[in-house]
Design an enzyme around this catalytic site. Structure first.
Site, PDB file in Angstrom:
ATOM      1  N   GLY A 246       0.859  -1.198   0.000  1.00 62.99           N
ATOM      2  CA  GLY A 246       0.000   0.000   0.000  1.00 62.99           C
ATOM      3  C   GLY A 246       0.890   1.242   0.000  1.00 62.99           C
ATOM      4  N   GLY A 247       1.919   1.199  -0.845  1.00 63.16           N
ATOM      5  CA  GLY A 247       2.982   2.217  -0.792  1.00 63.16           C
ATOM      6  C   GLY A 247       2.694   3.483  -1.552  1.00 63.16           C
ATOM      7  CG  ASP A 269      -1.346   1.764  -3.603  1.00 61.64           C
ATOM      8  OD1 ASP A 269      -2.553   1.796  -3.873  1.00 61.64           O
ATOM      9  OD2 ASP A 269      -0.872   2.326  -2.598  1.00 61.64           O
ATOM     10  CG  ASP A 300      -7.097  -6.394  -3.044  1.00 63.42           C
ATOM     11  OD1 ASP A 300      -6.861  -5.862  -1.932  1.00 63.42           O
ATOM     12  OD2 ASP A 300      -8.196  -6.895  -3.326  1.00 63.42           O
ATOM     13  CG  HIS A 320      -4.090   5.481   9.956  1.00 67.11           C
ATOM     14  ND1 HIS A 320      -3.968   6.837  10.191  1.00 67.11           N
ATOM     15  CD2 HIS A 320      -3.967   5.316   8.620  1.00 67.11           C
ATOM     16  CE1 HIS A 320      -3.801   7.452   9.032  1.00 67.11           C
ATOM     17  NE2 HIS A 320      -3.793   6.571   8.070  1.00 67.11           N
TER      18      HIS A 320
HETATM   19  C1  SAM Z   1      -2.926   6.579   3.599  1.00 66.68           C
HETATM   20  S1  SAM Z   1      -2.300   5.975   2.096  1.00 66.68           S
HETATM   21  C2  SAM Z   1      -0.641   5.552   2.558  1.00 66.68           C
HETATM   22  C3  SAM Z   1       0.254   5.493   1.378  1.00 66.68           C
HETATM   23  C4  SAM Z   1       1.726   5.179   1.654  1.00 66.68           C
HETATM   24  N1  SAM Z   1       1.912   3.995   2.450  1.00 66.68           N
HETATM   25  C5  SAM Z   1       2.443   6.366   2.276  1.00 66.68           C
HETATM   26  O1  SAM Z   1       2.703   6.342   3.479  1.00 66.68           O
HETATM   27  O2  SAM Z   1       2.737   7.323   1.558  1.00 66.68           O
HETATM   28  C6  SAM Z   1      -3.096   4.413   1.924  1.00 66.68           C
HETATM   29  C7  SAM Z   1      -2.737   3.666   0.663  1.00 66.68           C
HETATM   30  O3  SAM Z   1      -3.401   2.388   0.665  1.00 66.68           O
HETATM   31  C8  SAM Z   1      -3.735   2.081  -0.674  1.00 66.68           C
HETATM   32  N2  SAM Z   1      -4.769   1.032  -0.713  1.00 66.68           N
HETATM   33  C9  SAM Z   1      -6.067   1.134  -0.363  1.00 66.68           C
HETATM   34  N3  SAM Z   1      -6.690  -0.044  -0.536  1.00 66.68           N
HETATM   35  C10 SAM Z   1      -5.770  -0.916  -1.019  1.00 66.68           C
HETATM   36  C11 SAM Z   1      -5.807  -2.296  -1.370  1.00 66.68           C
HETATM   37  N4  SAM Z   1      -6.924  -3.005  -1.253  1.00 66.68           N
HETATM   38  N5  SAM Z   1      -4.670  -2.867  -1.804  1.00 66.68           N
HETATM   39  C12 SAM Z   1      -3.515  -2.136  -1.906  1.00 66.68           C
HETATM   40  N6  SAM Z   1      -3.418  -0.834  -1.577  1.00 66.68           N
HETATM   41  C13 SAM Z   1      -4.530  -0.229  -1.138  1.00 66.68           C
HETATM   42  C14 SAM Z   1      -4.193   3.402  -1.207  1.00 66.68           C
HETATM   43  O4  SAM Z   1      -4.223   3.413  -2.627  1.00 66.68           O
HETATM   44  C15 SAM Z   1      -3.168   4.360  -0.610  1.00 66.68           C
HETATM   45  O5  SAM Z   1      -2.059   4.519  -1.463  1.00 66.68           O
END
Ligand code: SAM
Length: 444
Positions: A246-247, A269, A300, A320
């Site tokens: 989820g980067g 992501d 995912d 969170h």
């Molecule tokens: C609050 S952001 C944090 C992003 C990153 N880790 C950072 O610190 O910059 C949450 C991230 O989770 C990703 N996300 C949400 N649902 C997801 C899923 N089912 N699988 C992978 N990534 C996901 C979003 O696209 C987003 O980039």
């Protein structure tokens, strides 16, 4: 150095050194709030949270009317409220009342009767774009800005949902819900979709772009390089694989890549985000993709983790965003893919208790997290969690609650959460001012 002035719209030299005297600043802010609570009548003090709703609404209105930008173009002498209102198609008398109340809270300045100007605080609500450009393309008002104003705009927008927290938490049908759709946000907007699906609806384009810009702004609130501390990245063997789950586009991995070239990085992501990640890396670090040192992967995180040789699974600001049952699913997928030497590094807000760590009755003990688990407490007489000077984690916590039924967690709940997903918390690193302290866990 001169004391920072609330009258000027220009940045203060103090802004440049503030980070080096963070503890002193936090001490004064916490003490000032405690003095206000002490000296006001209790019944006066309790009206303040309600008043903040009015301040918030006023701020949302003037930002939507582009008043910070109009006043920047007017210059330090300011502009009459009639002229501001004419440019924003508002009633001058009503706008004056909003601006006067905000000036009373040190946001804007009434330079002479009914003439307003930006001060250092209202200037931070300014996108720095020409008003004409914003009017031509309002959906992209916050696009390609620092994101600081977008972050405040997003908070102001979220306040509408905050008003529905009592209805949601007191209704037996939703009171204990851990579902993404049974939230104050869903109630406020009359939707049965989870927040992010709703955000991607076509009529939410401007809101979505504000959200994206606000996430950039969030990144600038702290020190993006803090992830270099608290884990000995340099001691990992050559070629070790670090997976950022989820980067987003990979801003965290860029910081690590710049410093530790002996590691390999995978940024995962959702598909559309990874498309943007390609542009990001091609623009900023093209060689990293060319030499396969950074791999971008649509994935995912609720599905089976494809990387089976990870030395580190890194997650920043992920847990969170999700209610506990969902976080358990994410962490369990990582546990299934973990080798015996795989470590999990969570970079997350940690909610400190509002009591001293020595108070066993409140569960604030070192035994819950090992070295580093103890929060850096304010000295006696102040609230140990630094009160207003450190309220970000608590306001984010309620934000997570109202939008996703999610939360910021205490060390104790991280230990429980990790334990349930087959991980054991080994240590915690949090330095004063850290935005996302690091929690290091290993397979249990
Ligand atoms: C609050 S952001 C944090 C992003 C990153 N880790 C950072 O610190 O910059 C949450 C991230 O989770 C990703 N996300 C949400 N649902 C997801 C899923 N089912 N699988 C992978 N990534 C996901 C979003 O696209 C987003 O980039």
């Amino acid at each position: 150095m001169p004391a920072p002035s609330l009258a000027d719209a220009l940045p203060s030299p103090f802004d440049g050194v503030r980070a080096h005297m963070l503890e002193e600043v936090m001490m004064v802010v916490a003490a000032a709030q405690q003095l206000i609570a002490t000296l006001l009548l209790p019944s006066q003090y309790t009206t303040m949270p309600g008043n903040q709703g009015f301040v918030n609404a006023a701020m949302k209105t003037v930002m939507a009317a582009h008043v910070p930008e109009i006043l920047r173009e007017a210059g330090p002498a300011g502009l009459s409220v009639e002229d501001i209102a004419a440019k924003s198609n508002m009633d001058a008398g009503k706008l004056a009342r909003l601006l006067r109340m905000l000036s009373t809270y040190h946001i804007f300045k009434e330079v002479s009767p009914d003439i307003f100007a930006n001060n250092r605080i209202s200037a931070s609500l300014d996108t720095e774009k020409p008003v004409s450009e914003i009017l031509r393309d309002p959906d992209n008002k916050y696009t390609a800005t620092s994101g600081a104003a977008a972050f405040t705009a997003l908070i102001c927008d979220t306040a509408k949902a905050a008003a529905y927290i009592p209805d949601t938490l007191l209704d037996p049908k939703t009171a204990r819900s851990q579902e993404l759709t049974e939230t104050a946000f869903a109630r406020a907007w009359g939707t049965d979709e989870p927040y992010f699906k709703w955000l991607h609806q076509p009529d939410n384009v401007a809101r979505r772009r504000t959200f994206d810009a606000a996430m950039t702004g969030l990144g600038t609130l702290g020190n993006p390089k803090e992830i270099l501390d608290g884990f000995e990245w340099g001691k990992l063997p050559e070629g070790s694989v670090v997976v950022d789950v989820g980067g987003d586009v990979g801003t965290a991995m860029q910081v690590l890549y710049d410093e530790h070239k002996h590691l390999k990085y995978v940024v995962q992501d959702r598909e559309p985000v990874i498309a943007g990640a390609h542009t990001f890396w091609k623009t900023h670090r093209p060689e990293a993709l060319a030499f396969n040192q950074v791999t971008l992967q649509a994935h995912d995180f609720f599905a089976e983790q494809p990387v089976k040789n990870a030395r580190i699974f890194f997650l920043r600001a992920i847990t969170h965003n999700w209610p506990t049952p969902y976080v358990l699913r994410i962490l369990a997928q990582l546990r299934s893919a973990a080798a015996p030497n795989t470590q999990l590094v969570l970079a997350e807000n940690i909610a400190s208790y509002a009591c001293r760590a020595s108070s066993a009755a409140n569960g604030c003990g070192l035994e819950h997290g090992g070295p580093g688990a103890a929060p850096h407490e304010a000295p006696e007489a102040l609230l140990p969690n630094w009160g207003l000077a450190h309220d970000f984690v608590y306001t984010m916590d309620i934000w997570m609650l109202l939008s996703y039924n999610a939360q910021e967690r205490t060390i104790k709940s991280f230990v429980e959460l990790l334990g349930q997903a087959g991980w054991k918390l080994e240590r915690v690193h949090r330095a004063p001012g850290d935005k996302f302290p690091r929690l290091v866990a290993s397979p249990a």
